[in-house]
Design a protein around this motif. Structure first.
Motif, PDB file in Angstrom:
ATOM      1  N   PHE A 124       0.812  -1.214   0.000  1.00  0.00           N
ATOM      2  CA  PHE A 124       0.000   0.000   0.000  1.00  0.00           C
ATOM      3  C   PHE A 124       0.845   1.263   0.000  1.00  0.00           C
ATOM      4  O   PHE A 124       0.607   2.168  -0.795  1.00  0.00           O
ATOM      5  N   VAL A 125       1.788   1.343   0.905  1.00  0.00           N
ATOM      6  CA  VAL A 125       2.595   2.562   0.973  1.00  0.00           C
ATOM      7  C   VAL A 125       3.985   2.378   0.377  1.00  0.00           C
ATOM      8  O   VAL A 125       4.769   3.323   0.351  1.00  0.00           O
ATOM      9  N   GLY A 126       4.301   1.144  -0.082  1.00  0.00           N
ATOM     10  CA  GLY A 126       5.512   0.978  -0.878  1.00  0.00           C
ATOM     11  C   GLY A 126       6.700   0.366  -0.201  1.00  0.00           C
ATOM     12  O   GLY A 126       6.946  -0.836  -0.359  1.00  0.00           O
ATOM     13  N   PRO A 127       7.485   1.141   0.554  1.00  0.00           N
ATOM     14  CA  PRO A 127       8.749   0.617   1.080  1.00  0.00           C
ATOM     15  C   PRO A 127       8.530  -0.611   1.952  1.00  0.00           C
ATOM     16  O   PRO A 127       7.506  -0.711   2.628  1.00  0.00           O
ATOM     17  N   PRO A 128       9.536  -1.521   1.940  1.00  0.00           N
ATOM     18  CA  PRO A 128      10.800  -1.414   1.195  1.00  0.00           C
ATOM     19  C   PRO A 128      10.748  -2.008  -0.204  1.00  0.00           C
ATOM     20  O   PRO A 128      11.662  -1.835  -0.983  1.00  0.00           O
ATOM     21  N   HIS A 129       9.650  -2.711  -0.549  1.00  0.00           N
ATOM     22  CA  HIS A 129       9.635  -3.439  -1.817  1.00  0.00           C
ATOM     23  C   HIS A 129       9.326  -2.543  -3.014  1.00  0.00           C
ATOM     24  O   HIS A 129       9.840  -2.752  -4.105  1.00  0.00           O
ATOM     25  N   SER A 130       8.452  -1.559  -2.823  1.00  0.00           N
ATOM     26  CA  SER A 130       8.051  -0.662  -3.921  1.00  0.00           C
ATOM     27  C   SER A 130       8.115   0.771  -3.427  1.00  0.00           C
ATOM     28  O   SER A 130       7.086   1.406  -3.164  1.00  0.00           O
ATOM     29  N   PRO A 131       9.320   1.337  -3.296  1.00  0.00           N
ATOM     30  CA  PRO A 131       9.466   2.653  -2.662  1.00  0.00           C
ATOM     31  C   PRO A 131       8.771   3.784  -3.407  1.00  0.00           C
ATOM     32  O   PRO A 131       8.512   4.836  -2.824  1.00  0.00           O
ATOM     33  N   HIS A 132       8.456   3.594  -4.681  1.00  0.00           N
ATOM     34  CA  HIS A 132       7.834   4.672  -5.446  1.00  0.00           C
ATOM     35  C   HIS A 132       6.349   4.427  -5.696  1.00  0.00           C
ATOM     36  O   HIS A 132       5.758   5.087  -6.554  1.00  0.00           O
ATOM     37  N   LEU A 133       5.730   3.506  -4.953  1.00  0.00           N
ATOM     38  CA  LEU A 133       4.349   3.137  -5.219  1.00  0.00           C
ATOM     39  C   LEU A 133       3.427   4.353  -5.148  1.00  0.00           C
ATOM     40  O   LEU A 133       2.597   4.563  -6.038  1.00  0.00           O
ATOM     41  N   ILE A 134       3.544   5.166  -4.097  1.00  0.00           N
ATOM     42  CA  ILE A 134       2.656   6.325  -3.946  1.00  0.00           C
ATOM     43  C   ILE A 134       3.025   7.426  -4.927  1.00  0.00           C
ATOM     44  O   ILE A 134       2.151   7.969  -5.632  1.00  0.00           O
ATOM     45  N   ALA A 385      -2.019   7.615   5.116  1.00  0.00           N
ATOM     46  CA  ALA A 385      -1.705   9.047   5.185  1.00  0.00           C
ATOM     47  C   ALA A 385      -0.900   9.548   3.984  1.00  0.00           C
ATOM     48  O   ALA A 385      -1.210  10.616   3.442  1.00  0.00           O
ATOM     49  N   PRO A 386       0.138   8.836   3.511  1.00  0.00           N
ATOM     50  CA  PRO A 386       0.894   9.360   2.365  1.00  0.00           C
ATOM     51  C   PRO A 386       0.033   9.533   1.119  1.00  0.00           C
ATOM     52  O   PRO A 386       0.167  10.539   0.406  1.00  0.00           O
TER      53      PRO A 386
END
Length: 436
Positions: A124-134, A385-386
Motif C-alpha cells: 500500500f505505501v511501498g517501502p521497502p519493496h516498492s518505494p515509489h508506489l505512492i 496518510a501518504p
C-alpha cells in the motif's frame, strides 16, 4: 456557553454534557464551542460510563499507552445510566455487525496488529519493496483532477462534494486495491447506509435512528460478503492491485486468514476514500470561508504542503475514535479510568487545544510545529496518510488555481449524519468559470 443543557425524559429533566451536545446533529456544523467546554475536564466520564478524552497531551499519552486496547471485544457494554439505556439497547445491532467481522488493523492489539500491518504495508505505501508506489500514482491523480475540473466548464454552480471531493479518492482507491470501479455504486450505498445507522449521541433512541438500524446492520454484512467474494475471485484468477497481492503472495510471516483479509479489505475500501472525501470537501469549504487564505495560496502555490497540514488540523476528518478501552486502571489528568471502561479519543477537540496550538481557531497556512492528530499517532497512525496527503495536495492546489471566483451558496452547508467521519454532504459553489 453552559457546560450542560437540559432535555426532558418523562417527568425528569436530564442535563446533557458538553460531549452529548457536541454529538447532536444540530451542532454537526460547529461542534467546537462544545469541545472548548469539554476541555475544561480533560478526561470526562459520561453518563453511559464512557470516558471522553479531549485534550492534546492526554490523547497523545493514551495513544502510546499499552494499557489502552484497540480491540472492541475487550470493551464490555458500559453500565449506562437509566436515561441512556434505550439508546444503548437500540445501538447494539449495528455494533454487533461490526464486531462480528474478523479483526482488522485498527481493531487489533500487538502482536497481531504488528504482524498484519507489516504484511500489508509493502503493498500500500511501498517501502521497502516498492518505494515509489505512492509517488508513481501522482500522474494518475493529476489526470483525474484535471478531468473533473474540465467537466465543470460551462457550469455556473458546482457541488464540491459530488463533482470533485468524492470522485477523486474513490477512483484512486479502486485502482490501488484492484476494486472494479463499476462496483462503486454498491459499496457507496452500503457505506452510506451503515454510517447513517451509527449514532453515539442522545438522538440514538429516536424513531428515525431506530428505523435505520436494521438497514445498517444488513449493509455491513453485505459489504463484508462483497469483500470476501472479491478476494475469492482474485484467489482463482490473480489481477492488479493490493487485494490480489495479499491473497496470492506469501509474506515473511505467512498469509492472513480469509476472514482477516476480508475485514481488512473492507477497511481499506472504506477508509481509503471516506476520510479523504471529507478532507477535500472541508478544505474547499474552509478556504472559501477564509478568502485571504485562498488568495494567499493562489499567489504562493508552494504553500500547499503546510496548507494541507493546517486544514487537517483545522477540520479533522476523524473527529474521535471509539473502540479503545482500558485493560488496567489508568490514572490521567486527575481521573482514574477504570479497567474495562470504554475510551473515546476526541481528535477534533485536541486539534483545537490552545495548550498545544497558538490561536487554534485561526487558520494559519504557515503554522509551524503543526503536529496535529489528523492521522492519529502511535501504532495506529493512519495507514493511508501518504496517499491521502498527495491526493489532497493535488486536488486543493488545482481547485484554487483553476476555479474562477468561487463563492459559497450556503453556509453552513448540510452535514452528513455520522459523527465520527464528520463532513459536509454538499458544498454548493457558484463560479465564474474554469481556467486552463
Amino acid at each position: 456557553m453552559d457546560s450542560t443543557d437540559r432535555k426532558k425524559e418523562g417527568s425528569l429533566v436530564v442535563e446533557e454534557t458538553p460531549w452529548q451536545q457536541a454529538l447532536r446533529y444540530a451542532n454537526r456544523a460547529n461542534p467546537y464551542p462544545f469541545y472548548e467546554e469539554l476541555r475544561k475536564t480533560p478526561v470526562a466520564r459520561q453518563p453511559d460510563g464512557t470516558y471522553v478524552v479531549s485534550t492534546y497531551q492526554e490523547i497523545v499519552t493514551l495513544l502510546h499507552d499499552p494499557r489502552v486496547s484497540s480491540d472492541p471485544r475487550k470493551c464490555p457494554v458500559p453500565a449506562a445510566a437509566p436515561a441512556e439505556r434505550a439508546a444503548e439497547a437500540e445501538a447494539e445491532p449495528i455494533t454487533e455487525a461490526v464486531v462480528s467481522l474478523e479483526p482488522n488493523i485498527i481493531t487489533q492489539d500487538p502482536p497481531e496488529h504488528d504482524r498484519d500491518r507489516r504484511t500489508m504495508m509493502p503493498h500500500f505505501v511501498g517501502p521497502p519493496h516498492s518505494p515509489h508506489l505512492i509517488s508513481d500514482l501522482e500522474p494518475d491523480i493529476r489526470r483525474i483532477v484535471t478531468r473533473l475540473l474540465d467537466d465543470m466548464r460551462g457550469k455556473t454552480r458546482i457541488d464540491a462534494v459530488d463533482d470533485f471531493a468524492y470522485p477523486l479518492p474513490v477512483r484512486v482507491i479502486c485502482k490501488v486495491l484492484g476494486v472494479p470501479l463499476e462496483d462503486e455504486p454498491r459499496f457507496h450505498q452500503w457505506i452510506e447506509t451503515a454510517l447513517n445507522a451509527l449514532d453515539f449521541g442522545p438522538e440514538a433512541a429516536s424513531e428515525e435512528m431506530r428505523s435505520r438500524l436494521a438497514g445498517g446492520r444488513q449493509a455491513v454484512q453485505e459489504f463484508g460478503q462483497f469483500a470476501a467474494e472479491l478476494l475469492d475471485r482474485y484467489a482463482r484468477q490473480p489481477g492488479p492491485g493490493m487485494l490480489s497481492a495479499l491473497v496470492n503472495e506469501d509474506g515473511s510471516e505467512g498469509r492472513m486468514s480469509k476472514g482477516v483479509l476480508a475485514s481488512n479489505a473492507l477497511l481499506l475500501i472504506f477508509a481509503g476514500h471516506e476520510t479523504t472525501v471529507n478532507l477535500i470537501a472541508h478544505s474547499v469549504l474552509t478556504l472559501l470561508r477564509h478568502p485571504e487564505a485562498l488568495e494567499k495560496l493562489r499567489r504562493r502555490p508552494e504553500l500547499i504542503v503546510p496548507a494541507v497540514e493546517e486544514l487537517l488540523r483545522f477540520e479533522s476528518s476523524v473527529q474521535f475514535w471509539h473502540t479503545r478501552s482500558a485493560v488496567e486502571d489508568i490514572d490521567i489528568a486527575g481521573t482514574t479510568i477504570p479497567m474495562g471502561a470504554p475510551i473515546f479519543l476526541a481528535y477534533g477537540s485536541a486539534n483545537r487545544d490552545p495548550q498545544r496550538f497558538t490561536d487554534p481557531d485561526e487558520l494559519d497556512l504557515e503554522r509551524r510545529d503543526n503536529q496535529h492528530l489528523g492521522f492519529s499517532q502511535g501504532i495506529h497512525f493512519c495507514f493511508g496518510a501518504p496517499l491521502a496527503r498527495l491526493e489532497v495536495q493535488i486536488a486543493v492546489g488545482e481547485f484554487v488555481r483553476r476555479v474562477q471566483n468561487p463563492r459559497l451558496v450556503e453556509d453552513p452547508p448540510p452535514y452528513r449524519h455520522n459523527q465520527i467521519f464528520r463532513g459536509p454532504r454538499h458544498v454548493l459553489v457558484d463560479i465564474d468559470g474554469i481556467r486552463d
